[in-house]
Structure formats: C-alpha cells, structure tokens
Scaffold this motif. Structure first.
Motif, PDB file in Angstrom:
ATOM      1  N   THR A   1       0.828  -1.211   0.000  1.00 51.42           N
ATOM      2  CA  THR A   1       0.000   0.000   0.000  1.00 51.42           C
ATOM      3  C   THR A   1       0.856   1.252   0.000  1.00 51.42           C
ATOM      4  N   ASP A   2       1.897   1.266   0.803  1.00 50.71           N
ATOM      5  CA  ASP A   2       2.730   2.469   0.909  1.00 50.71           C
ATOM      6  C   ASP A   2       3.519   2.724  -0.368  1.00 50.71           C
ATOM      7  N   PHE A   3       4.098   1.680  -0.945  1.00 47.56           N
ATOM      8  CA  PHE A   3       5.000   1.871  -2.083  1.00 47.56           C
ATOM      9  C   PHE A   3       4.288   1.855  -3.433  1.00 47.56           C
ATOM     10  N   LYS A   4       3.139   1.173  -3.517  1.00 50.47           N
ATOM     11  CA  LYS A   4       2.489   1.021  -4.815  1.00 50.47           C
ATOM     12  C   LYS A   4       1.165   1.793  -4.928  1.00 50.47           C
ATOM     13  N   ILE A   5       0.470   1.983  -3.826  1.00 49.29           N
ATOM     14  CA  ILE A   5      -0.848   2.600  -3.885  1.00 49.29           C
ATOM     15  C   ILE A   5      -0.797   4.064  -3.470  1.00 49.29           C
ATOM     16  N   LEU A   6      -0.354   4.319  -2.241  1.00 48.83           N
ATOM     17  CA  LEU A   6      -0.362   5.692  -1.741  1.00 48.83           C
ATOM     18  C   LEU A   6       0.599   6.587  -2.512  1.00 48.83           C
ATOM     19  N   SER A   7       1.667   5.996  -3.053  1.00 43.65           N
ATOM     20  CA  SER A   7       2.615   6.803  -3.831  1.00 43.65           C
ATOM     21  C   SER A   7       1.989   7.324  -5.121  1.00 43.65           C
ATOM     22  N   GLN A   8       0.933   6.644  -5.582  1.00 44.23           N
ATOM     23  CA  GLN A   8       0.236   7.080  -6.795  1.00 44.23           C
ATOM     24  C   GLN A   8      -0.854   8.115  -6.501  1.00 44.23           C
ATOM     25  N   GLN A   9      -1.196   8.269  -5.216  1.00 40.48           N
ATOM     26  CA  GLN A   9      -2.208   9.232  -4.769  1.00 40.48           C
ATOM     27  C   GLN A   9      -3.498   9.131  -5.598  1.00 40.48           C
ATOM     28  N   PRO A  10      -4.208   7.995  -5.477  1.00 48.39           N
ATOM     29  CA  PRO A  10      -5.472   7.868  -6.225  1.00 48.39           C
ATOM     30  C   PRO A  10      -6.467   8.932  -5.799  1.00 48.39           C
ATOM     31  N   GLU A  11      -7.083   9.584  -6.768  1.00 46.46           N
ATOM     32  CA  GLU A  11      -7.987  10.696  -6.470  1.00 46.46           C
ATOM     33  C   GLU A  11      -9.386  10.478  -7.023  1.00 46.46           C
ATOM     34  N   THR A  12      -9.496  10.005  -8.258  1.00 46.41           N
ATOM     35  CA  THR A  12     -10.818   9.825  -8.839  1.00 46.41           C
ATOM     36  C   THR A  12     -11.470   8.570  -8.270  1.00 46.41           C
ATOM     37  N   SER A  13     -12.781   8.480  -8.459  1.00 49.32           N
ATOM     38  CA  SER A  13     -13.519   7.317  -7.974  1.00 49.32           C
ATOM     39  C   SER A  13     -12.992   6.033  -8.603  1.00 49.32           C
ATOM     40  N   ALA A  14     -12.740   6.082  -9.908  1.00 52.88           N
ATOM     41  CA  ALA A  14     -12.234   4.890 -10.601  1.00 52.88           C
ATOM     42  C   ALA A  14     -10.859   4.499 -10.094  1.00 52.88           C
ATOM     43  N   GLN A  15     -10.003   5.480  -9.814  1.00 55.16           N
ATOM     44  CA  GLN A  15      -8.666   5.183  -9.312  1.00 55.16           C
ATOM     45  C   GLN A  15      -8.722   4.550  -7.917  1.00 55.16           C
ATOM     46  N   ILE A  16      -9.633   5.029  -7.090  1.00 58.82           N
ATOM     47  CA  ILE A  16      -9.770   4.459  -5.749  1.00 58.82           C
ATOM     48  C   ILE A  16     -10.240   3.008  -5.837  1.00 58.82           C
ATOM     49  N   THR A  17     -11.219   2.750  -6.705  1.00 58.30           N
ATOM     50  CA  THR A  17     -11.681   1.375  -6.889  1.00 58.30           C
ATOM     51  C   THR A  17     -10.562   0.492  -7.414  1.00 58.30           C
ATOM     52  N   ASP A  18      -9.761   1.004  -8.346  1.00 58.76           N
ATOM     53  CA  ASP A  18      -8.610   0.245  -8.832  1.00 58.76           C
ATOM     54  C   ASP A  18      -7.643  -0.065  -7.685  1.00 58.76           C
ATOM     55  N   SER A  19      -7.444   0.899  -6.796  1.00 62.38           N
ATOM     56  CA  SER A  19      -6.550   0.681  -5.665  1.00 62.38           C
ATOM     57  C   SER A  19      -7.053  -0.453  -4.770  1.00 62.38           C
ATOM     58  N   VAL A  20      -8.364  -0.451  -4.520  1.00 59.09           N
ATOM     59  CA  VAL A  20      -8.954  -1.528  -3.721  1.00 59.09           C
ATOM     60  C   VAL A  20      -8.713  -2.874  -4.401  1.00 59.09           C
ATOM     61  N   PHE A  21      -8.958  -2.912  -5.696  1.00 52.60           N
ATOM     62  CA  PHE A  21      -8.745  -4.154  -6.445  1.00 52.60           C
ATOM     63  C   PHE A  21      -7.290  -4.594  -6.395  1.00 52.60           C
ATOM     64  N   LEU A  22      -6.366  -3.669  -6.591  1.00 52.49           N
ATOM     65  CA  LEU A  22      -4.947  -4.032  -6.632  1.00 52.49           C
ATOM     66  C   LEU A  22      -4.457  -4.571  -5.290  1.00 52.49           C
ATOM     67  N   ILE A  23      -4.927  -3.972  -4.193  1.00 55.26           N
ATOM     68  CA  ILE A  23      -4.540  -4.477  -2.876  1.00 55.26           C
ATOM     69  C   ILE A  23      -5.070  -5.896  -2.673  1.00 55.26           C
ATOM     70  N   LEU A  24      -6.330  -6.116  -3.059  1.00 52.50           N
ATOM     71  CA  LEU A  24      -6.921  -7.444  -2.907  1.00 52.50           C
ATOM     72  C   LEU A  24      -6.268  -8.453  -3.844  1.00 52.50           C
ATOM     73  N   ARG A  25      -5.912  -8.022  -5.046  1.00 53.26           N
ATOM     74  CA  ARG A  25      -5.230  -8.933  -5.973  1.00 53.26           C
ATOM     75  C   ARG A  25      -3.848  -9.289  -5.459  1.00 53.26           C
ATOM     76  N   ASN A  26      -3.137  -8.302  -4.931  1.00 51.06           N
ATOM     77  CA  ASN A  26      -1.806  -8.568  -4.392  1.00 51.06           C
ATOM     78  C   ASN A  26      -1.867  -9.548  -3.223  1.00 51.06           C
ATOM     79  N   ALA A  27      -2.984  -9.509  -2.476  1.00 52.23           N
ATOM     80  CA  ALA A  27      -3.165 -10.426  -1.352  1.00 52.23           C
ATOM     81  C   ALA A  27      -3.735 -11.777  -1.802  1.00 52.23           C
TER      82      ALA A  27
END
Length: 454
Positions: free
Chosen positions: A110-136
């Motif tokens: 989350t710190d190195f791959k998600i928060l560093s990208q600073q997701p702002e739009t609704s679609a970007q936030i949903t992508d972030s949720v997906f990426l964290i769950l996929r990584n897990a």
C-alpha cells in the motif's frame, strides 16, 4: 501480563524479499511506516485478548518493539516483549505468523504502490482496492460466487455468538465462504461455524477472509479462524472491499460500527445509478426481535417505510438464513453471468465518491455533517455513515479517543427529530452494552453531544 522478552520470526512465504528502500522505511523507529507496522503487529500478537481499548493495549505493551534484521536470505523480524498468548513452547503460532506476514505485505504494498500514486478519482480508488486485494490473492478468477459478508458487533452476548456460529455452520454445509471484519463476536462466530460445516462436507479449501484497517485492528484483533487477512489503508477502502467482494450480506446484532456499515451499504443501494440490488439480511436469535424492531423503526424514521424493501429480517431459524444466503448467491451468479460481470469483483457497482474519500473524525468535520431528512436519501445515508464512523472512532480508535479527551465530545448537528432518533438509538446501545466490551453503562460517558435535539 505475560510477555516473551525476545524472539525472532522469519516472515512466511515471500515477504522476506524486500527492497533496500522498503527495509529502510520499515526499520527507522522514527518513520511513520515503522510505527504503523509496530502497532498492527502488536494487535495481531494480542489476538484473542479481551482487551478492546487501544490505548490500554499500547500502554500495557509500551515496551513492545519490532526490528528488521537484514540477512543474505532476506529479513528476520526481531520482536521484543510480545504478548505471550501468541506463542506455544516459545514458538509463534503458525496462524499468527501468517497474519504478521499478511500485514507486512499489505503495509509495504500500500505504501510503495498505492499511496505513492495518490489515487484521487472514484475509478482510481476502486482500482486501488482491487490491486490491494489482488496482491493479497483474495480476488481469484474462475471461481463461482460463494462469498457471504457477515457484519455484526464484537460485543455480543453468548446467545448471539452461538446463533452466528450456527448460521455459519449451516452456510458451511452449503459450501459458502465467509468474509468478516476479522474480530471476535459476530465476526468470529460465522467463521467458526463454517469451518465445522466445511469439515463435514470435506471441503478443504474453505475461505475465512478477514478485512481490517490500521485504525481499528487494535480493538478488533484478527481471530484465529481467519486464514486470509487483508489490511486496507483506511475504513473507506475496507468498506468498499466488502461490497466489491461480497455476493450476499448478513448483518448480525451490533452497535455503532455495525450501523455505520449498514448506512454505507444502504447509501449504495439507494443511489439512482445502481439498478441491481445487493442481497441483505438482518439476522439474530429470536431474543433479538426487539433489537431488530428498534433498528427497523430507526431506518424507517431516516428514510421512510420503503427502505424496508432493501433488506429482509429473520430472527431465529439459522437454517433459513443459510438457505436464503445460498439462494441469494446463486441469483447473483446468474445475474453476473448474464451481464458478463466478474464473479470475483463487483466492477459494475457504483460507489459515490463521498463514500470513498476518507472521513477524518475531527471536531470540525463532525460538526460540518448535514443530517436532514429532505436530502437525497443516498446522501443522507452517506452523512449518517460518517457520523457513526466518528462515534466509532471516539469510542474505540486511538485517534478519536485522543480527540475527545483533548477537545471534549463531538458536536453533531441536524434535524431535531432525526437527532432525537439517533440519540435514542445510541443510548439504547449503551444500555444493552453494545458500545464497548465490558463497559459499565451507568458510568459511560458519550463521545458526542446532540445539537438541536430540543
């Protein structure tokens, strides 16, 4: 308090492969990332404790620490003054080791791959949720829908716990997997029951997914049944992860945190962009009829009688709850097959950006909430969700507890009649001891003041 003075633990699986930059940020005691992992690690090592006050836990284990030792084969966690309950004959319990590794994985990613990208739009936030769950490895293709999200309180009676466990057992017999907030009470019961049901059906791949976040993990440490733990960066992404993963929902009796989750889901269901519903059932033992009648009346007070069309209430009959869940999951599978939506992640669900942006429960933010019945219903539900989120923070989260201690109770403003309904509901939760584990209702001090209630 029994403690293990010193031990070393190698992260399970591949999390010992960290970059030099990652190790540096985790190793520096002054770094925010180090403190974040230390606090989460302490919560995990405190699993099955009856303590649910994060400040008390941190004070009890003020000398707890984690250090990272770099070796040629990766890293080793050097741990000092850890809770002894997570060790057997000096060796850490395997499940606890897995949870520590999962936490390290999610915090680093989350710190190195998600928060560093600073997701702002609704679609970007949903992508972030997906990426964290996929990584897990939580989202997996080519599996039929079978995920039931179970919400409910960690402060429940033995009767309510046994009921949740029986419902879980009946769901396990029907091949359903469980997602919860990973704590005790109504989060542990369905998982424990499902594990027995799966065993009877010789299902060896049962999934007991626990989704937490750093602000609440200390008061709701992962229970021992969780075999897939995910730490989301904030409560909003945690809630979105639930609704993107779940194929049906069961809400057991709970307190303010449970009501917050209900408002979050109702805001989505009430949004005009969402044409397809999410199966939702409110369930508890027969003795909880008054609890659900009160909750049902409160929701109708907020949104009108038609809100009851979005949920179904069953008291008693755990087998019926499980049958309903199985049928609901099957109907979701058919609907997604026809719409060609993914089984493993509900991409087509629209989530309003106001539900995705982190709500920080400062006094200013709490006072700025608008709670009026003439608002669009999905917006009112989102505002109510934020209000209850702040109350949860003021009761069980370290940040909220400190805010209330320094500045006094939160001020909540809105329509007088609606405010009275909120206050009545919260005071009933206090009387029923649903606000905090083991509290004495006679000396409970609310973390909020209701404005315009007279």
């Amino acid at each position: 308090m029994n403690k293990v003075a010193h031990t070393t633990i190698r992260p399970a699986r591949s999390l010992n492969l960290l970059s030099q930059d990652e190790i540096h940020k985790l190793s520096s005691p002054s770094a925010a990332l180090h403190k974040l992992f230390r606090d989460c690690a302490l919560a995990i090592l405190n699993t099955d404790s009856q303590q649910d006050d994060p400040e008390e836990i941190f004070n009890t284990f003020a000398d707890f620490d984690v250090r990272f030792v770099l070796q040629s084969r990766g890293i080793v966690l050097e741990i000092f003054n850890a809770p002894a309950r997570s060790f057997v004959d000096g060796k850490i319990i395997r499940g606890i080791q897995e949870h520590l590794s999962s936490t390290l994985r999610d915090i680093v990613y989350t710190d190195f791959k998600i928060l560093s990208q600073q997701p702002e739009t609704s679609a970007q936030i949903t992508d972030s949720v997906f990426l964290i769950l996929r990584n897990a490895n939580v989202v997996r293709p080519n599996l039929p829908p079978n995920m039931v999200v179970c919400w409910g309180g960690h402060s429940i009676s033995r009767l309510e716990y046994d009921y949740a466990k029986q419902v879980g057992y009946e769901m396990g017999l029907r091949g359903l997997d469980i997602i919860t907030g990973c704590g005790i009470g109504a989060m542990k019961g369905p998982m424990k029951g499902a594990a027995v049901g799966h065993a009877k059906q010789q299902i060896k791949t049962g999934r007991y997914i626990g989704i937490s976040e750093p602000g609440i993990i200390a008061s709701e440490s992962p229970n021992a049944i969780v075999n897939e733990l995910v730490i989301m960066p904030d409560i909003e992404k945690r809630l979105e992860a639930f609704v993107r993963l779940g194929h049906s929902f069961i809400v057991f009796p709970g307190g303010v945190g449970t009501v917050e989750e209900i408002f979050y889901l109702l805001s989505i269901l009430l949004h005009p962009e969402n044409k397809q519903g999410i199966p939702l059932i409110l369930a508890g033992p027969a003795a909880c009829q008054d609890y659900f009648a009160t909750l049902d009346a409160f929701l109708k007070k907020c949104f009108g009688d038609e809100i009851a069309d979005l949920y179904h209430i069953i008291t008693g009959e755990p087998e019926q709850v499980a049958k309903w869940s199985r049928e609901a999951v099957d109907s979701v599978q058919e609907a997604r097959r026809q719409s060609e939506d993914a089984y493993y992640f509900n991409w087509q669900l629209y989530i309003d950006p106001m539900l995705q942006q982190p709500f920080i429960p400062t006094h200013q933010n709490m006072a700025a909430l608008k709670l009026f019945p003439d608002m669009p219903k999905h917006e009112l539900a989102a505002q109510l969700r934020a209000a209850f989120s702040g109350i949860v923070a003021g009761n069980v989260k370290a940040f909220g507890i400190r805010q209330v201690a320094e500045h006094g109770p939160y001020q909540i403003n809105g329509d007088p009649e609606l405010m009275r309904a909120i206050d009545d509901l919260l005071r009933q939760f206090v009387r029923d001891k649903r606000m905090k584990l083991g509290q004495d209702a006679s000396c409970y001090q609310p973390c909020y003041d209701i404005i315009n209630a007279d």
